[in-house]
Design an enzyme around this catalytic site. Structure first.
Site, PDB file in Angstrom:
ATOM      1  N   GLU A 144       0.807  -1.223   0.000  1.00 13.04           N
ATOM      2  CA  GLU A 144       0.000   0.000   0.000  1.00 13.04           C
ATOM      3  C   GLU A 144       0.838   1.270   0.000  1.00 13.04           C
ATOM      4  O   GLU A 144       0.844   2.034   0.981  1.00 13.04           O
ATOM      5  CB  GLU A 144      -0.953   0.013   1.193  1.00 13.04           C
ATOM      6  N   GLU A 315      -6.647  -7.554  -0.505  1.00 13.51           N
ATOM      7  CA  GLU A 315      -7.076  -7.674   0.890  1.00 13.51           C
ATOM      8  C   GLU A 315      -8.572  -7.385   0.921  1.00 13.51           C
ATOM      9  O   GLU A 315      -9.000  -6.303   0.517  1.00 13.51           O
ATOM     10  CB  GLU A 315      -6.335  -6.673   1.787  1.00 13.51           C
TER      11      GLU A 315
HETATM   12  C1  GAL Z   1      -4.394  -2.559   5.112  1.00 11.85           C
HETATM   13  C2  GAL Z   1      -2.964  -3.054   5.216  1.00 11.85           C
HETATM   14  C3  GAL Z   1      -2.876  -4.320   6.041  1.00 11.85           C
HETATM   15  C4  GAL Z   1      -3.673  -4.179   7.291  1.00 11.85           C
HETATM   16  C5  GAL Z   1      -5.085  -3.834   6.945  1.00 11.85           C
HETATM   17  C6  GAL Z   1      -5.989  -3.721   8.133  1.00 11.85           C
HETATM   18  O1  GAL Z   1      -4.452  -1.214   4.792  1.00 11.85           O
HETATM   19  O2  GAL Z   1      -2.408  -3.294   3.953  1.00 11.85           O
HETATM   20  O3  GAL Z   1      -1.525  -4.586   6.347  1.00 11.85           O
HETATM   21  O4  GAL Z   1      -3.104  -3.201   8.097  1.00 11.85           O
HETATM   22  O5  GAL Z   1      -5.108  -2.609   6.281  1.00 11.85           O
HETATM   23  O6  GAL Z   1      -7.298  -3.421   7.740  1.00 11.85           O
END
Ligand code: GAL
Length: 640
Positions: A144, A315
């Protein structure tokens, strides 16, 4: 296309004897990908040069042998503490000139070449070690970029990098002074090394200065990513991916995407609704457990463009997150709905974040597919259900959509530098246009600003574009469909000047913006037909026919049925009406969807999503009378 599921996993967080069980359960849940490694640097290299890769060899082996494909992340978003001893000046600085310190993550400045060299070094070690490993089937660079507001840094490294960048761009300091208009307020420089960063000035800095700094900043993210990509490509044929963050405009995602094989983004519908939506509390309450019905879709379409057709969700929110002001649990069914929605927009894979809730550190309140005690959390069952349903989607492709919507990072930076009215926000303008299209049941392709061919589309929208790229302007000239541009489109040259002749210089619409005004939230300008212009108003004159006017008699839209310039930011009512006009002119069939209901056309299928908390009547869509879709449910319909 065959679609797949996966999960993010942190073997370094759990005892090694747990790994085989986790791997077996992932496979049993129907997952085929596992992403690992992206925050593991302190275990891979606990001290400078002390490489400890045996555990990662074993983790990859255990996961791969169980039948999972590994996405290996480069760990460069989390440089270990010793890195600061090696490069004491590697931290990013905020706009107040304060270093952003160690103790969380992303504590590096993209301009720091010493850190960049270390990031390349660890990437090379990983690529050499695992480039030919049969289990490593994809790579993720960093994590990110830009998250936690980390693209822009006002560090000394950024200052000297910016000066070098400016010298390359302008050649002479006289050319820079002329381009920026530095005669104004005697801001002229005698040499490039006098140019500071545009923070800590007494009042606003020159917007041309700010914009060039944002371009420079973006180029550093591109260079940082490219350096990693080159190392990986030299050793591996597996696709290289980056996971972008939602509503993040700190750098040009298209430019980074040009070096990747696949784009991906991290979809946290409930976190984003609470944390980065412009909607009011009533809306947030309504969608608190489902997420904004257009936010995910917008990003799916954006990253399909960034990945030039190839994209993933890297994710996917599985339950409550820990980082928004409020963190409710999703309505049962939403994990499944969000997954299907991504697939309807063309995602190759949806990867859930994370496998097991961590009982320690910052994200201990963040759900996983498993609870902290390794028992199944509610999301596991939904993931399993999606896995079971996926084979039905084999072969369904997401082709081009009839509607194109231009999205441009430079415009986001430019209008942050010069909003002119407190409510002007470029992302919001584009997103509201997108929402208006979706309410009409239209599927949308996001287009980069250098698009040079619009012939896949029948309707193209260009709201708020800072400066016309030549390619886009000539594509509009040749375009046979309907094009609506404005407000604010084409209102500057790339050096941040008002063009002469005056804007908008839109092909086929002979008119000029004589004057611009911005409107307080309590002074919307009524349109004769219906609705209002809000936020922004371009006062137009010229030979182009007037299509509609505000009640005070000024043109609100000028041009012809196929080429139109819109003189302001329409409210919801006007947006809907104007977009419907344009869609009808383009020969597109429109719907009138309630806010809980959304559709996405995908090949021969129309996919229907119920984002509301009540059953929705979808008889008109399915052709079956009395057909109700439950809250959080999805239906794949064959298009008639
Ligand atoms: C994302 C990040 C992850 C984790 C997640 C939690 O932004 O890439 O590592 O922190 O959020 O929601």
């Amino acid at each position: 296309m065959k679609r797949t599921l996966g999960v993010c996993y942190y073997p370094e967080h759990w005892p090694e004897d747990r790994w085989p069980l986790d791997a077996a359960q992932m496979v049993a849940a129907g997952l085929s990908w596992v992403r690992i490694g992206e925050f593991a640097w302190s275990r891979l290299e606990p001290a400078p040069g002390d490489l400890q890769f045996d555990w990662l060899d074993r983790a990859i082996d255990v996961l791969g042998t169980a039948g999972l494909k590994v996405i290996l992340g480069t760990p460069t978003a989390t440089p270990p503490r010793w890195m600061l001893e090696r490069h004491p000046d590697m931290l990013a600085w905020d706009g107040e000139g304060r270093p952003r310190d160690f103790g969380s993550r992303r504590h590096y400045c993209f301009s720091h070449l010493g850190y960049r060299a270390d990031a390349v070094r660890i990437t090379r070690i990983l690529a050499e070690r695992y480039g030919a490993n049969p289990h490593v089937a994809a790579w993720q660079t960093d994590n990110e970029y830009g998250c936690h507001d980390t693209s822009v840094s006002y560090s000394p490294a950024a200052r000297s990098g910016f000066q070098i960048w400016l010298a390359a761009r302008y050649g002479t300091v006289e050319a820079l002074n002329a381009a920026w208009g530095n005669i104004f307020w005697s801001m002229e420089y005698g040499s490039f090394d006098e140019v500071d960063l545009p923070n800590l000035t007494v009042t606003e800095p020159n917007p041309a200065h700010v914009l060039d700094f944002r371009r420079y900043t973006s180029d550093q993210v591109v260079a940082f990513n490219r350096a990693q990509v080159e190392e990986i490509r030299a050793q591996s044929a597996a696709p290289i991916i980056h996971n972008y963050m939602g509503r993040e405009t700190g750098f040009d995602h298209f430019d980074v995407g040009a070096d990747l094989d696949v784009a991906s983004w991290d979809s946290y519908p409930l976190g984003f609704l609470e944390d980065r939506s412009d909607m009011d509390d009533e809306w947030k309450r309504r969608f608190a457990r489902q997420g904004d019905p257009d936010f995910q879709a917008f990003h799916h379409d954006l990253y399909r463009a960034v990945g030039r057709g190839r994209w993933w969700v890297m994710e996917q929110q599985p339950g409550p997150v820990n980082w928004a002001p409020y963190n409710p649990a999703p309505l049962p069914g939403m994990i499944r709905l969000w997954s299907h929605e991504a697939f309807a927009h063309g995602a190759e894979s949806v990867v859930y974040f994370r496998w097991r809730q961590a009982p320690f550190a910052q994200e201990q309140m963040h759900a996983g597919l498993l609870r902290p005690d390794a028992e199944p959390a509610p999301a596991l069952g939904e993931a399993r259900q999606v896995a079971d349903e996926l084979s039905k989607l084999d072969g369904v492709e997401t082709g081009p959509s009839a509607v194109g919507l231009v999205f441009d990072y430079i415009s986001a930076w430019a209008w942050q530098a010069q909003p002119q009215g407190a409510a002007f926000d470029y992302f919001r303008l584009v997103f509201e246009t997108y929402r208006g299209l979706r309410r009409l049941g239209l599927s949308v392709d996001i287009l980069p600003p250098d698009t040079d061919d619009l012939s896949d589309h029948r309707l193209v929208l260009i709201p708020g574009l800072f400066a016309w790229p030549d390619a886009l302007r000539s594509a509009v000239e040749r375009f046979e469909g309907v094009c609506l541009a404005g407000p604010r489109t084409g209102s500057r040259t790339e050096n941040f000047r008002i063009p002469d002749p005056l804007p908008p210089q839109m092909p086929g619409v002979p008119c000029i913006v004589e004057r611009t005004e911005t409107l307080r939230p309590d002074m919307p300008e009524p349109l004769v037909e219906s609705g209002h212009l809000t936020v922004w108003r371009d006062c137009l004159s010229g030979a182009a026919p007037v299509i509609e006017r505000t009640r005070d008699g000024l043109p609100a839209r000028m041009g012809t049925a196929r080429r139109q310039f819109l003189a302001g930011w329409p409210d919801e009512e006007a947006m809907g009406r104007i977009l419907r006009d344009c869609a009808q002119e383009a020969g597109l069939e429109t719907l009138d969807l309630q806010d809980g209901l959304r559709v996405r056309d995908c090949d021969a299928m129309r996919v229907v999503f119920n984002y509301s908390t009540d059953p929705c009547d979808i008889s008109d869509l399915s052709g079956t009378s009395g057909d109700m879709l439950d809250p959080a449910d999805v239906r794949w319909l064959h298009r008639g």
